[in-house]
Design a protein around this motif. Structure first.
Motif, PDB file in Angstrom:
ATOM      1  N   HIS A  12     -56.724 -87.910  -0.008  1.00 54.97           N
ATOM      2  CA  HIS A  12     -56.618 -86.556  -0.619  1.00 54.97           C
ATOM      3  C   HIS A  12     -55.543 -85.846   0.301  1.00 54.97           C
ATOM      4  O   HIS A  12     -55.180 -86.167   1.462  1.00 54.97           O
ATOM      5  CB  HIS A  12     -57.970 -85.610  -0.267  1.00 54.97           C
ATOM      6  CG  HIS A  12     -59.245 -86.287  -1.034  1.00 54.97           C
ATOM      7  ND1 HIS A  12     -59.224 -86.170  -2.431  1.00 54.97           N
ATOM      8  CD2 HIS A  12     -60.015 -87.146  -0.800  1.00 54.97           C
ATOM      9  CE1 HIS A  12     -60.025 -86.785  -2.812  1.00 54.97           C
ATOM     10  NE2 HIS A  12     -60.746 -87.353  -1.644  1.00 54.97           N
ATOM     11  N   TRP A  13     -55.144 -84.827  -0.297  1.00 51.36           N
ATOM     12  CA  TRP A  13     -53.935 -83.780   0.475  1.00 51.36           C
ATOM     13  C   TRP A  13     -54.582 -82.395   0.234  1.00 51.36           C
ATOM     14  O   TRP A  13     -55.140 -82.001  -0.602  1.00 51.36           O
ATOM     15  CB  TRP A  13     -52.924 -84.021  -0.467  1.00 51.36           C
ATOM     16  CG  TRP A  13     -51.919 -85.275  -0.381  1.00 51.36           C
ATOM     17  CD1 TRP A  13     -52.194 -86.429  -1.127  1.00 51.36           C
ATOM     18  CD2 TRP A  13     -50.913 -85.706   0.433  1.00 51.36           C
ATOM     19  NE1 TRP A  13     -51.343 -87.533  -0.947  1.00 51.36           N
ATOM     20  CE2 TRP A  13     -50.650 -86.895   0.250  1.00 51.36           C
ATOM     21  CE3 TRP A  13     -50.021 -84.870   1.293  1.00 51.36           C
ATOM     22  CZ2 TRP A  13     -49.470 -87.869   0.878  1.00 51.36           C
ATOM     23  CZ3 TRP A  13     -49.085 -85.633   1.903  1.00 51.36           C
ATOM     24  CH2 TRP A  13     -48.589 -86.845   1.769  1.00 51.36           C
ATOM     25  N   TYR A  14     -54.195 -81.548   1.213  1.00 49.76           N
ATOM     26  CA  TYR A  14     -54.502 -80.389   1.509  1.00 49.76           C
ATOM     27  C   TYR A  14     -53.309 -79.522   1.863  1.00 49.76           C
ATOM     28  O   TYR A  14     -52.504 -79.813   2.914  1.00 49.76           O
ATOM     29  CB  TYR A  14     -55.727 -80.201   2.559  1.00 49.76           C
ATOM     30  CG  TYR A  14     -57.054 -80.934   2.108  1.00 49.76           C
ATOM     31  CD1 TYR A  14     -57.930 -80.424   1.100  1.00 49.76           C
ATOM     32  CD2 TYR A  14     -57.157 -82.171   2.802  1.00 49.76           C
ATOM     33  CE1 TYR A  14     -59.064 -81.194   0.689  1.00 49.76           C
ATOM     34  CE2 TYR A  14     -58.133 -82.897   2.359  1.00 49.76           C
ATOM     35  CZ  TYR A  14     -59.061 -82.633   1.469  1.00 49.76           C
ATOM     36  OH  TYR A  14     -60.257 -83.296   1.308  1.00 49.76           O
ATOM     37  N   ALA A  33     -52.302 -77.062   4.413  1.00 51.50           N
ATOM     38  CA  ALA A  33     -52.765 -76.499   5.816  1.00 51.50           C
ATOM     39  C   ALA A  33     -52.278 -75.213   6.469  1.00 51.50           C
ATOM     40  O   ALA A  33     -51.352 -74.668   5.924  1.00 51.50           O
ATOM     41  CB  ALA A  33     -52.855 -78.025   6.441  1.00 51.50           C
ATOM     42  N   THR A  49     -52.726 -76.535  -6.908  1.00 51.97           N
ATOM     43  CA  THR A  49     -52.554 -77.728  -6.968  1.00 51.97           C
ATOM     44  C   THR A  49     -53.251 -78.370  -8.031  1.00 51.97           C
ATOM     45  O   THR A  49     -54.317 -77.775  -8.599  1.00 51.97           O
ATOM     46  CB  THR A  49     -53.088 -78.683  -5.572  1.00 51.97           C
ATOM     47  OG1 THR A  49     -52.565 -79.848  -5.507  1.00 51.97           O
ATOM     48  CG2 THR A  49     -54.595 -78.256  -5.343  1.00 51.97           C
ATOM     49  N   CYS A  69     -54.797 -86.896   4.025  1.00 49.77           N
ATOM     50  CA  CYS A  69     -56.058 -87.468   4.458  1.00 49.77           C
ATOM     51  C   CYS A  69     -56.411 -88.794   3.986  1.00 49.77           C
ATOM     52  O   CYS A  69     -57.016 -88.945   2.856  1.00 49.77           O
ATOM     53  CB  CYS A  69     -57.498 -86.518   4.276  1.00 49.77           C
ATOM     54  SG  CYS A  69     -57.455 -85.152   5.495  1.00 49.77           S
ATOM     55  N   SER A 106     -61.237 -82.389   4.707  1.00 52.92           N
ATOM     56  CA  SER A 106     -60.941 -81.108   4.674  1.00 52.92           C
ATOM     57  C   SER A 106     -59.729 -80.784   5.942  1.00 52.92           C
ATOM     58  O   SER A 106     -59.899 -81.433   6.959  1.00 52.92           O
ATOM     59  CB  SER A 106     -61.856 -79.917   4.514  1.00 52.92           C
ATOM     60  OG  SER A 106     -62.569 -79.989   5.791  1.00 52.92           O
ATOM     61  N   VAL A 107     -59.196 -79.422   6.029  1.00 52.11           N
ATOM     62  CA  VAL A 107     -58.517 -79.237   7.134  1.00 52.11           C
ATOM     63  C   VAL A 107     -59.315 -79.104   8.264  1.00 52.11           C
ATOM     64  O   VAL A 107     -58.889 -79.424   9.322  1.00 52.11           O
ATOM     65  CB  VAL A 107     -57.432 -78.110   6.770  1.00 52.11           C
ATOM     66  CG1 VAL A 107     -56.751 -77.561   7.760  1.00 52.11           C
ATOM     67  CG2 VAL A 107     -56.609 -78.299   5.439  1.00 52.11           C
TER      68      VAL A 107
END
Length: 165
Positions: A68-70, A72, A86, A124, A131-132
């Motif tokens: 996954h991408w967040y 940040a 997103t 991630c 999560s962040v």
């Protein structure tokens, strides 16, 4: 008595061709932002856009592998960039596997005003963080990937310097 040189027809044609070429080049430059790339991948970390441009940071996504991408902290300066959200485009999904298939995650922005700001994305992989906040809770510092780093199997921050002209 003042003499004015009258260009020959050949010279006049050359000047006309040069003027037309310069005008065409100017039109191409003016529309370069309109027709140019609006998606930037992980290797493109220094990005320049014009105020009003919409653009996307495009990253590989494999949610079936727990990747996954967040967006940040620190968040990009809201006076310079507007974060529009997103979404993911997953290809070749397998109906038997929730989230199966490779794809792409997109982080969408609109350039608002002149300036420079940073966008930080957290990668991630392999369910290494959810999560962040998870990365902040660990004792292990999360590294920042450089522009040549491809997403690996350890969490990493991907920082993009965005300049709006």
């Amino acid at each position: 008595m003042i003499k004015r040189a009258i260009p020959s027809s050949k010279t006049a044609r050359c000047l006309l061709v040069a003027a037309c070429a310069a005008l065409a080049f100017g039109v191409v430059l003016a529309f370069a932002g309109f027709f140019g790339p609006t998606e930037y991948e992980t290797g493109e970390r220094r990005i320049t856009v014009a105020a009003g441009d919409e653009f996307t940071l495009k990253v590989p996504a494999r949610p079936y592998m727990g990747e996954h991408w967040y967006l940040a902290d620190p968040k990009p300066d809201a006076d310079i960039l507007d974060y529009r959200g997103t979404h993911e485009d997953i290809e070749g999904t397998d109906e038997d596997i929730a989230g199966g298939g490779d794809g792409t995650a997109y982080f969408d922005f609109t350039a608002r005003a002149k300036g420079t700001t940073t966008v930080t994305l957290l990668h991630c992989p392999l369910a290494s963080c959810g999560s962040v906040a998870d990365t902040r809770a660990t004792a292990v510092p999360v590294p920042t990937a450089d522009a040549t780093d491809r997403p690996g199997d350890q969490p990493a921050f991907y920082r993009y310097e965005i300049t709006v002209r």
